[in-house]
Design a protein around this motif. Sequence first.
Motif, PDB file in Angstrom:
ATOM      1  N   ILE A  11       1.202  -1.022   0.150  1.00  0.00           N
ATOM      2  CA  ILE A  11      -0.148  -0.273  -0.048  1.00  0.00           C
ATOM      3  C   ILE A  11       0.910   1.209   0.121  1.00  0.00           C
ATOM      4  CG2 ILE A  11      -1.770   1.281   1.147  1.00  0.00           C
ATOM      5  CD1 ILE A  11      -2.778  -1.746   2.866  1.00  0.00           C
ATOM      6  N   ASP A  12       0.864   1.853  -0.959  1.00  0.00           N
ATOM      7  CA  ASP A  12       1.657   3.501  -1.216  1.00  0.00           C
ATOM      8  C   ASP A  12       3.181   2.217  -1.091  1.00  0.00           C
ATOM      9  OD1 ASP A  12      -0.898   5.375  -1.290  1.00  0.00           O
ATOM     10  OD2 ASP A  12      -0.498   5.304   1.448  1.00  0.00           O
ATOM     11  N   LYS A  14       4.149   0.314   0.226  1.00  0.00           N
ATOM     12  CA  LYS A  14       4.933  -0.151   1.959  1.00  0.00           C
ATOM     13  C   LYS A  14       4.444  -1.445   1.608  1.00  0.00           C
ATOM     14  CE  LYS A  14       3.250   0.045   6.733  1.00  0.00           C
ATOM     15  NZ  LYS A  14       2.515   0.806   7.028  1.00  0.00           N
ATOM     16  N   ILE A  16       3.151  -4.759   2.301  1.00  0.00           N
ATOM     17  CA  ILE A  16       2.485  -5.776   3.135  1.00  0.00           C
ATOM     18  C   ILE A  16       2.299  -6.932   4.220  1.00  0.00           C
ATOM     19  CG2 ILE A  16       0.148  -5.083   5.054  1.00  0.00           C
ATOM     20  CD1 ILE A  16       0.800  -2.389   4.052  1.00  0.00           C
ATOM     21  N   PRO A  35      -2.181 -11.119  14.952  1.00  0.00           N
ATOM     22  CA  PRO A  35      -1.638  -9.680  15.994  1.00  0.00           C
ATOM     23  C   PRO A  35      -2.477  -8.720  14.857  1.00  0.00           C
ATOM     24  CG  PRO A  35       0.006 -10.714  15.585  1.00  0.00           C
ATOM     25  CD  PRO A  35      -0.993 -11.178  14.397  1.00  0.00           C
ATOM     26  N   ASN A  36      -2.919  -7.781  15.734  1.00  0.00           N
ATOM     27  CA  ASN A  36      -3.346  -6.478  14.817  1.00  0.00           C
ATOM     28  C   ASN A  36      -2.573  -6.093  14.194  1.00  0.00           C
ATOM     29  OD1 ASN A  36      -5.817  -5.762  15.501  1.00  0.00           O
ATOM     30  ND2 ASN A  36      -5.352  -5.216  17.998  1.00  0.00           N
ATOM     31  N   GLY A  37      -2.643  -5.782  12.455  1.00  0.00           N
ATOM     32  CA  GLY A  37      -1.684  -5.056  12.361  1.00  0.00           C
ATOM     33  C   GLY A  37      -1.081  -6.154  11.148  1.00  0.00           C
ATOM     34  N   SER A  38      -0.915  -7.234  11.220  1.00  0.00           N
ATOM     35  CA  SER A  38      -0.170  -8.109  10.316  1.00  0.00           C
ATOM     36  C   SER A  38      -0.699  -8.349   8.856  1.00  0.00           C
ATOM     37  CB  SER A  38      -0.842  -9.496  11.299  1.00  0.00           C
ATOM     38  OG  SER A  38      -2.490 -10.127  11.278  1.00  0.00           O
ATOM     39  N   GLY A  39      -2.097  -7.643   8.796  1.00  0.00           N
ATOM     40  CA  GLY A  39      -2.645  -7.783   7.203  1.00  0.00           C
ATOM     41  C   GLY A  39      -3.276  -8.462   6.890  1.00  0.00           C
ATOM     42  N   LYS A  40      -4.222  -9.072   7.740  1.00  0.00           N
ATOM     43  CA  LYS A  40      -5.739 -10.349   7.399  1.00  0.00           C
ATOM     44  C   LYS A  40      -6.521  -9.390   7.279  1.00  0.00           C
ATOM     45  CE  LYS A  40      -5.795  -9.643  11.609  1.00  0.00           C
ATOM     46  NZ  LYS A  40      -5.297  -8.899  13.120  1.00  0.00           N
ATOM     47  N   SER A  41      -7.177  -8.340   6.981  1.00  0.00           N
ATOM     48  CA  SER A  41      -7.715  -6.839   5.952  1.00  0.00           C
ATOM     49  C   SER A  41      -7.371  -6.430   5.231  1.00  0.00           C
ATOM     50  CB  SER A  41      -8.131  -5.602   6.479  1.00  0.00           C
ATOM     51  OG  SER A  41      -8.426  -5.630   8.023  1.00  0.00           O
ATOM     52  N   THR A  42      -6.398  -6.405   4.671  1.00  0.00           N
ATOM     53  CA  THR A  42      -4.927  -6.732   3.627  1.00  0.00           C
ATOM     54  C   THR A  42      -5.265  -7.691   2.345  1.00  0.00           C
ATOM     55  OG1 THR A  42      -3.412  -5.190   5.061  1.00  0.00           O
ATOM     56  CG2 THR A  42      -3.036  -5.865   2.267  1.00  0.00           C
ATOM     57  N   TYR A  53      -4.810  -1.552  -3.560  1.00  0.00           N
ATOM     58  CA  TYR A  53      -4.070  -2.457  -2.566  1.00  0.00           C
ATOM     59  C   TYR A  53      -2.704  -2.951  -3.182  1.00  0.00           C
ATOM     60  CZ  TYR A  53      -6.331  -1.394   1.759  1.00  0.00           C
ATOM     61  OH  TYR A  53      -7.241  -1.882   2.696  1.00  0.00           O
ATOM     62  N   GLN A  85     -14.667  -6.418   7.644  1.00  0.00           N
ATOM     63  CA  GLN A  85     -14.761  -6.131   8.559  1.00  0.00           C
ATOM     64  C   GLN A  85     -15.081  -4.528  10.067  1.00  0.00           C
ATOM     65  OE1 GLN A  85     -10.867  -5.546   9.875  1.00  0.00           O
ATOM     66  NE2 GLN A  85     -11.097  -5.237  12.381  1.00  0.00           N
TER      67      GLN A  85
HETATM   68  N1  LIG Z   1      -4.908   2.076   4.033  1.00  0.00           N
HETATM   69  C1  LIG Z   1      -3.863   2.129   4.137  1.00  0.00           C
HETATM   70  N2  LIG Z   1      -2.490   2.622   4.289  1.00  0.00           N
HETATM   71  C2  LIG Z   1      -1.184   2.426   4.676  1.00  0.00           C
HETATM   72  N3  LIG Z   1      -1.138   1.336   5.996  1.00  0.00           N
HETATM   73  C3  LIG Z   1      -2.510   0.700   5.821  1.00  0.00           C
HETATM   74  C4  LIG Z   1      -3.572   0.529   5.067  1.00  0.00           C
HETATM   75  N4  LIG Z   1      -4.762  -0.181   5.313  1.00  0.00           N
HETATM   76  C5  LIG Z   1      -3.393  -0.666   6.087  1.00  0.00           C
HETATM   77  N5  LIG Z   1      -3.016  -0.320   6.596  1.00  0.00           N
HETATM   78  C6  LIG Z   1      -0.699  -1.012   7.043  1.00  0.00           C
HETATM   79  O1  LIG Z   1      -1.649  -2.591   6.448  1.00  0.00           O
HETATM   80  C7  LIG Z   1      -0.512  -3.114   7.600  1.00  0.00           C
HETATM   81  C8  LIG Z   1      -2.053  -4.353   7.635  1.00  0.00           C
HETATM   82  O2  LIG Z   1      -3.390  -3.866   8.205  1.00  0.00           O
HETATM   83  P1  LIG Z   1      -4.023  -4.863   7.737  1.00  0.00           P
HETATM   84  O3  LIG Z   1      -4.584  -5.689   6.614  1.00  0.00           O
HETATM   85  O4  LIG Z   1      -5.814  -4.322   8.221  1.00  0.00           O
HETATM   86  O5  LIG Z   1      -3.914  -5.493   9.100  1.00  0.00           O
HETATM   87  P2  LIG Z   1      -4.891  -6.300  10.190  1.00  0.00           P
HETATM   88  O6  LIG Z   1      -6.067  -6.979   9.353  1.00  0.00           O
HETATM   89  O7  LIG Z   1      -4.549  -7.811  10.199  1.00  0.00           O
HETATM   90  O8  LIG Z   1      -5.008  -6.217  11.261  1.00  0.00           O
HETATM   91  C9  LIG Z   1      -1.183  -2.686   8.785  1.00  0.00           C
HETATM   92  O9  LIG Z   1       0.907  -1.917   9.747  1.00  0.00           O
HETATM   93  C10 LIG Z   1      -1.513  -1.426   8.752  1.00  0.00           C
HETATM   94  O10 LIG Z   1      -1.226  -0.139   9.028  1.00  0.00           O
END
Ligand SMILES: Nc1ncnc2c1ncn2[C@@H]1O[C@H](COP(=O)(O)OP(=O)(O)O)[C@@H](O)[C@H]1O
Lengths: 254, 493
Positions: A11-12, A14, A16, A35-42, A53, A85
Amino acid sequence: MLEIRGLTAEIDGKPILNGIDLVVPTGEVHAIMGPNGSGKSTLSYVLAGRDGYQVTGGEVRLDGVDLLALAPEERASAGLFLAFQYPVELPGVGNANFLRTALNATRRARGESELDAVQFLKLARAALRDLAMADDMLKRNVNVGFSGGEKKRNEVLQMAILKPKFAILDETDSGLDIDALKIVANGVNALRRPEFSALVITHYQRLLDYIVPDRVHVLAGGRILRSGGPELARALEESGYAGLGLEALGESVS
Amino acid sequence: MSARIEPRDPIEAATEGNYKWGFETAIEMEIAPKGLSEDTIRLISAKKDEPEWLLAWRLKAFAAWRETCEPEWAKIKHPPIDYQDLHYYAAPKRKPGPKSLAEVDPELLATYEKLGIPLRERAILAGVEGAEEATPVAIDAVFDSVSVATTFRETLAKAGVIFCPISEAVREHPELVRRYLGSVVPAGDNFFAALNSAVFTDGSFVFVPKGVRCPMELSTYFRINARNTGQFERTLIIAEEGAYVSYLEGCTAPQRDENQLHAAVVELVALDDATIKYSTVQNWYPGDAEGRGGIYNFVTKRGACRGARSKISWTQVETGSAITWKYPSCILQGEESVGEFYSVALTNHHQQADTGTKMIHLGANTKSTIISKGISAGRSNNTYRGLVRMMPRAHGARNFTQCDSLLIGDRCGAHTIPYIESRNPSARVEHEATTSKIADDQLFYCRSRGLSQEDAVNLIVNGFCKDVLKELPMEFAVEAQKLLAVSLEGSVG
Ligand SMILES: Nc1ncnc2c1ncn2[C@@H]1O[C@H](COP(=O)(O)OP(=O)(O)O)[C@@H](O)[C@H]1O
Ligand SMILES: [Mg+2]
């Protein structure tokens, strides 16, 4: 069958997702924890095709179809469904109208006949009954003024009506009381049949008491670090990620 | 409040939209020479066999017009209009009073078809015997400057309702026309109203007598066809004590490279306990994607709630015209009278709309509601301009205004300019305004459910407009929804 091989995404700019390998055979339900931020939603957004994405490598196939080559709406017609989510509000758009438009769009794309308002209503009422939801759910505007729990239940209602062959549920259980949790679980279990598969993202073992997964995967740092049977979820619940020797994975679940 | 969005939106407003009403009808026309002078006005008046008082009224308006200048306060830009380079009279040549289908110019019938006028109503417009029974809508069709046919005259006449071309009303009901014409919008009211008063050639006239509820919807289709012709129709609707009428107008024009002028005047009069509901679906040719051509729409619409507890409700869906300059207004004179304005204004490509309303509260306990939904796409500019004025005797008067703007893409503009003047401390004015964009997450949410990008935009736009669309009569609401969809074609990509 959903096959994810070597999937990387950013993303941007970075990174993930750092190389996801995951196969969900047809008819199975797999859970993803992490854990939170591990990339599940991504991961779920990448599977559904959200703009921004950026897939940088790997491939995803649903029953042999290259999902990554399809627009989000084409993925939906191919049978993919994502329970968000954070479901999105659509002011002024009635839930029934939204659902019928969506259902007919996917039916059209599959060469099936469209449903008129009466046929749709019959189908929707039956789905509501199965999920023990009130009829007024259909009259309200999509997610507008819904409580957190109502939003999640609305996702399950959409899933029940659209009848996908592959569903991703992204923390659909978070913030739900036990009754709502059962509704969500019933929604998934009602769809369970040999040709249906699902990926259930959750933080909590308790959902997996109701939707018993075939496999459990632990996602951390954009990778699948561990896979196992349902006992892996129970072990995580008892000892946390640290207890499994996964302490170096950033913040843990609170 | 004004919003301009910086260019970083991923939704690009781009390609060509489609104007499906852009056909021209090859019909034999009688056209006056170009130019505007007292002689032109005398010619129009003579063509229409008008009484002396009306000619005098026109000439007075013309004198007033020459004294005024085009208003400059609106947020619109256009090259100067050469008023001498226009035709002020164009009429389809025909034998008087077509009584059967065979007598009506087939081209004209084809035009009705393309306009989407239902088959049965086309037959009625053409005067086919027995065609009137099953349709609930009476129609007047104004083609360029002349009213071509009005349906259901007899059914309406039985109820005591007069619905006819205004030129005919001048002949048949001169006392009514004389009493009310210009009583709401005086001949010299503003530049465009004065122009209209001087040269108007036709339009609709409606009179609903005391205690009568008009038994059907009344509807007028306006169509500009001839080249280099201005259209100046004039509509006058009177609802006497306790009367009710719902009136609909629809407008289209051919697709042309040059701009065409439309300057209409609509006057409404509601006496005690009367209700007038006036709905417009305005779809004049908006110009092409590069901004060439299109109608300049300068319209004065005003309703007078003269009687106690009278009500005037304006509902408009504006998707057409290169320029829209239009402020349907209510003068709330009678005690407890009610004014409403429900508006959807959609601009795409290079369209410019400066539209809104005026609610002038004169009487005690008068009430007004303004719901305005502006949608801007492409490089268009969409301005809401509204005045709410509470006069000294408007004790307990109330206004509620809700102005919402929706932006599609990053090169369009939305502006909200409310003027609020209160000279009565007991009067209350509430104003709410929002500006939003179609959010990426809304589009993605819809698409993940199987909707195409375009369907998703339509759904979201229709949702945004719902509070206004629900005010339209059913079949018009459906038409309006389709129109919004067509007007948005190519706005996202
Ligand atoms: N729109 C976005 N822009 C920049 N970074 C993002 C964005 N969405 C998620 N991230 C980053 O991607 C990583 C994974 O996020 P996410 O997939 O939401 O995790 P989870 O669902 O596992 O909690 C995190 O570090 C989050 O900060
Ligand atoms: Mg998440």
